[in-house]
Design a protein around this motif. Sequence first.
Motif, PDB file in Angstrom:
ATOM      1  N   ASP A   1      15.597  -0.290   1.442  1.00  0.00           N
ATOM      2  CA  ASP A   1      14.146  -0.452   1.386  1.00  0.00           C
ATOM      3  C   ASP A   1      13.488   0.560   0.464  1.00  0.00           C
ATOM      4  OD1 ASP A   1      14.019  -2.651   2.944  1.00  0.00           O
ATOM      5  OD2 ASP A   1      13.105  -1.701   4.699  1.00  0.00           O
TER       6      ASP A   1
ATOM      7  N   TYR B   1       6.305  -1.058  -1.930  1.00  0.00           N
ATOM      8  CA  TYR B   1       5.564  -1.224  -0.676  1.00  0.00           C
ATOM      9  C   TYR B   1       4.201  -1.840  -0.979  1.00  0.00           C
ATOM     10  CZ  TYR B   1       2.514   2.753  -1.759  1.00  0.00           C
ATOM     11  OH  TYR B   1       1.590   3.577  -2.348  1.00  0.00           O
TER      12      TYR B   1
ATOM     13  N   ASN C   1       6.978  -2.170   4.184  1.00  0.00           N
ATOM     14  CA  ASN C   1       8.013  -1.297   3.641  1.00  0.00           C
ATOM     15  C   ASN C   1       7.585   0.174   3.781  1.00  0.00           C
ATOM     16  OD1 ASN C   1      10.254  -0.194   2.489  1.00  0.00           O
ATOM     17  ND2 ASN C   1       9.933  -1.064   0.449  1.00  0.00           N
ATOM     18  N   SER C   2       7.583   0.650   5.005  1.00  0.00           N
ATOM     19  CA  SER C   2       7.182   2.022   5.296  1.00  0.00           C
ATOM     20  C   SER C   2       8.161   3.042   4.731  1.00  0.00           C
ATOM     21  CB  SER C   2       7.046   2.225   6.813  1.00  0.00           C
ATOM     22  OG  SER C   2       8.258   1.911   7.470  1.00  0.00           O
TER      23      SER C   2
ATOM     24  N   ARG D   1       9.655   3.084   1.672  1.00  0.00           N
ATOM     25  CA  ARG D   1       9.240   3.438   0.310  1.00  0.00           C
ATOM     26  C   ARG D   1       7.907   4.175   0.327  1.00  0.00           C
ATOM     27  NH1 ARG D   1      10.614   1.886  -4.927  1.00  0.00           N
ATOM     28  NH2 ARG D   1       9.287   3.076  -6.352  1.00  0.00           N
ATOM     29  N   TYR D   2       7.001   3.763   1.189  1.00  0.00           N
ATOM     30  CA  TYR D   2       5.688   4.419   1.282  1.00  0.00           C
ATOM     31  C   TYR D   2       5.846   5.880   1.696  1.00  0.00           C
ATOM     32  CZ  TYR D   2       1.029   5.618   2.983  1.00  0.00           C
ATOM     33  OH  TYR D   2      -0.172   6.256   3.202  1.00  0.00           O
TER      34      TYR D   2
END
Length: 315
Positions: free
Chosen positions: A63, A68, A86-87, A89-90
């Motif tokens: 991921d 994100y 997509n936490s 990548r964030y």
Amino acid sequence: MKNTLRQEISYLMSSKTLLIGVLLLMLLLIFGAFQAKITQTSSVMQFKETQKVYNSEQEFENDLHKPYSLSQSTNGQDQVDTSIENSARYSYESLMIANNQMSLLGFPKFFLKYSGLIFLPIISGFLGIFVATYDYKNATYKRKLNHNSWQEILVGKYLVIISVLFIALVFTTLISLVIGGLSVHFIESIDVSKYGSIFEVHNSLLDLATLGLTVFLMNVITAVIWFTLSLIIKSSVISIVLFLLYDLVLPNFGKYDFKNGMMNVFSSVGKDVITQPVPLLQIPFLEAWGILIVHVLLALGIGWGIFYKKTRFTL
């Protein structure tokens, strides 16, 4: 011209206005350093917590290589809820940005973006109000007109505003460079090198100069507009109350509101800085600048006319 500029600077120094301004800027710098540290620590915690959500390290790393997205919705209580797709990548990008904010060039950018939208314009607005009204308070306009033309007095006031704000920018930038150089020793480290160069924050003197110039112009425009309004009002107390109400209490009045133009400009510069989102009506970058230029040209024109009339006939 030199005489009027010297008089304005002399009064700012004797009235302790410059000293108060320096103290306020130092407090902002200290507060900004603590805020950068808090943001970095929170980003580390967020990254670690996000890792725990995933069933495996491989799933988490997969991921990380995907973008994100953020989406916002309003609930029944008129509160805005933000959801992140997509936490992993964030949280990774937030960590990289937060680490960068505690670096030689990163902290000055963080400070200018963090303080440039609210705190620094407030100081600039106060400066414009004070420069416009202290001659009313001390009844010194007539005395100045005995030795200088009204044009020299007005241009001298504009020049002192620009000069003080430029010196303030240079002062805060130099101090923030020192703070940024020292802050790298206080970063809460976490090893992310195993994930490779997925996302990097690039620092350059050009980026810092661009952001600094933007902050400087925003502050000059704010000071000039409230200088003009204070010439009309004549009272520093009333001007300050109205300024704070407009800047901190009243909502955005729409596309052509001065605040909306400022917020759009700031949303386009210093994007690699973690700050709280601000409510705005999004408009193109150049259109935002156009709105601000119109505001300042109107302020200059009105100020020129009002100053001419009042110094010739009513003072």
